[in-house]
Design a protein around this motif. Structure first.
Motif, short mmCIF file in Angstrom:
data_model
loop_
_atom_site.label_atom_id
_atom_site.label_comp_id
_atom_site.label_asym_id
_atom_site.label_seq_id
_atom_site.Cartn_x
_atom_site.Cartn_y
_atom_site.Cartn_z
N UNK A 160 4.61 17.67 27.33
CA UNK A 160 4.82 18.51 27.27
C UNK A 160 4.24 20.14 26.43
N UNK A 161 3.10 19.96 26.35
CA UNK A 161 2.14 21.19 25.34
C UNK A 161 1.08 21.33 26.33
N UNK A 162 0.87 22.79 26.59
CA UNK A 162 0.02 23.54 27.11
C UNK A 162 -0.59 24.41 26.43
N UNK A 163 -0.68 24.69 25.07
CA UNK A 163 -1.30 24.78 24.13
C UNK A 163 -1.99 23.83 22.61
N UNK A 164 -3.34 24.48 22.40
CA UNK A 164 -2.94 22.84 20.98
C UNK A 164 -1.79 23.63 19.84
N UNK A 165 -1.24 22.81 19.50
CA UNK A 165 -0.51 23.16 18.67
C UNK A 165 -1.36 22.20 17.02
N UNK A 166 -1.19 22.88 15.78
CA UNK A 166 -1.54 21.87 14.47
C UNK A 166 -0.20 22.42 14.00
N UNK A 167 -0.36 21.16 13.40
CA UNK A 167 0.89 20.14 12.03
C UNK A 167 0.63 19.67 11.07
N UNK A 168 1.20 20.60 10.17
CA UNK A 168 1.11 20.19 8.75
C UNK A 168 1.68 19.18 8.31
N UNK A 169 1.39 18.67 8.20
CA UNK A 169 1.94 16.76 7.72
C UNK A 169 2.26 16.99 5.86
N UNK A 170 2.95 16.60 5.53
CA UNK A 170 3.29 16.16 4.17
C UNK A 170 2.73 15.23 3.89
N UNK A 171 2.84 14.79 2.26
CA UNK A 171 2.51 14.16 1.51
C UNK A 171 2.59 12.50 1.49
N UNK A 172 2.29 11.91 2.29
CA UNK A 172 2.32 10.87 2.75
C UNK A 172 1.96 9.25 1.71
N UNK A 173 2.66 8.82 1.57
CA UNK A 173 2.53 7.68 -0.16
C UNK A 173 2.63 6.02 1.23
N UNK A 174 1.74 4.99 0.52
CA UNK A 174 1.56 3.67 1.09
C UNK A 174 0.94 3.07 -0.20
N UNK A 175 2.28 2.10 -0.17
CA UNK A 175 1.87 0.79 -1.53
C UNK A 175 1.05 -0.43 -1.12
N UNK A 176 0.55 -0.93 -2.02
CA UNK A 176 0.71 -2.16 -1.48
C UNK A 176 -0.74 -2.80 -0.16
N UNK A 177 -1.11 -1.95 0.47
CA UNK A 177 -2.10 -1.80 1.20
C UNK A 177 -2.87 -3.36 1.05
N UNK A 178 -3.18 -3.85 2.00
CA UNK A 178 -3.89 -5.31 2.27
C UNK A 178 -3.25 -6.42 1.24
N UNK A 179 -2.07 -6.29 1.07
CA UNK A 179 -1.96 -7.34 -0.62
C UNK A 179 -0.22 -7.67 0.89
N UNK A 180 0.28 -7.16 1.34
CA UNK A 180 1.64 -7.44 2.13
C UNK A 180 2.04 -9.14 2.02
N UNK A 181 3.31 -9.14 2.50
CA UNK A 181 3.50 -10.37 2.13
C UNK A 181 2.62 -11.38 3.48
N UNK A 182 2.70 -12.43 3.59
CA UNK A 182 1.32 -13.84 3.94
C UNK A 182 -0.01 -13.06 4.09
#
Length: 275
Positions: A160-182
């Motif tokens: 569905x894309x015929x020309x380049x599109x740039x998308x600005x993404x708002x702030x994303x936050x993730x927590x406890x990366x590498x120390x989840x369950x198991x």
């Protein structure tokens, strides 16, 4: 008395010079380590402009991180990062896994493109090298992972894309990366890179408002997550075999089905939806 002062001044100057030499050498060592670990674990050339550890510890910064695209794709880089800020103590740098209080990625840019029916981030996952059982990759536990002012570049030729599109993404936050369950033993650098790339790719597709692209990206990201989960489960099976008879066989069980859970991470938005 004057002679004593001169000697004292000379000693102080020598100490300052020695500390400066150690400090700058340490920065070069950290920079080299990041480049080598990322290149080896992703099988993609990684370059880092500079790395700097705060003299009194607690902060680490890196500038101009570039990860090359997999072969067969037109963009020279799949990911480029303007700046990264890390809060970690010197003592933790020697621990396994390395415990990072916070990691902030500022102005990352990822490119999403497709070749021969495959997205570039799928190609990244497909070409990951098999892990050497004798190797000890750096693993991290990140209390907070924040992605600020990200840009997702969608190349023409995507659904569905015929020309380049740039998308600005708002702030994303993730927590406890590498120390989840198991998974208390940390996430490898390649796992963190895959998590960042796939999270931004999906977000870029969602914000493109192109239904065909959104659907295909969502499906491709899920496939990559499933591949990552399978690899993590396979690694854990090997660990459990080695732990048989030690009473620690359950240490690696209960890995969840999604990549963010497998790494112990999840966006705040996703957590709110689950509630």
């Amino acid at each position: 008395m004057r002679l004593f002062k001169r000697i004292l001044l000379a000693v102080v100057l020598l100490i300052i010079i020695a500390l400066a030499v150690v400090y700058f050498n340490l920065n070069r060592i950290v920079k080299h380590t990041i480049e080598v670990q990322s290149t080896d674990s992703l099988n993609l050339q990684t370059q880092l402009g500079s790395a700097r550890l705060a003299i009194f510890g607690g902060n680490f910064s890196m500038n101009d991180l570039q990860i090359a695209s997999p072969s067969g794709f037109s963009a020279p880089r799949i990911l480029q990062l303007d700046k990264g800020a890390v809060q970690v103590s010197y003592g933790q740098l020697r621990s396994d896994p390395v415990h990072i209080t916070s990691l902030t990625l500022k102005k990352p840019t990822i490119v999403v493109e497709q070749a021969n029916g495959k997205f570039n981030f799928q190609a990244v996952m497909d070409q990951l090298p098999k892990q050497d059982p004798n190797a000890k990759p750096i693993k991290v536990v990140i209390d907070q992972l924040k992605i600020e002012d990200a840009t997702v570049v969608l190349h023409p030729g995507l659904p569905g894309l015929s020309q380049e599109m740039k998308v600005n993404v708002p702030t994303l936050e993730m927590h406890n990366v590498g120390s989840g369950e198991g998974n208390k033993n940390g996430a490898a650098l390649k796992d963190v890179a895959v998590l960042v790339i796939t999270s931004l790719a999906k977000k870029g597709g969602d914000m493109s408002n192109i239904d065909a692209l959104k659907t295909q990206l969502s499906s491709a990201v899920k496939n990559v997550q499933d591949q990552a989960r399978a690899q993590i489960d396979k690694q854990l099976q090997g660990v459990q075999e080695k732990l048989k008879g030690t009473g620690l066989e359950d240490a690696g069980k209960n890995i969840s089905g999604q990549l963010d859970k497998a790494l112990g991470g999840g966006t705040d938005t996703e957590k709110k939806k689950k509630k």
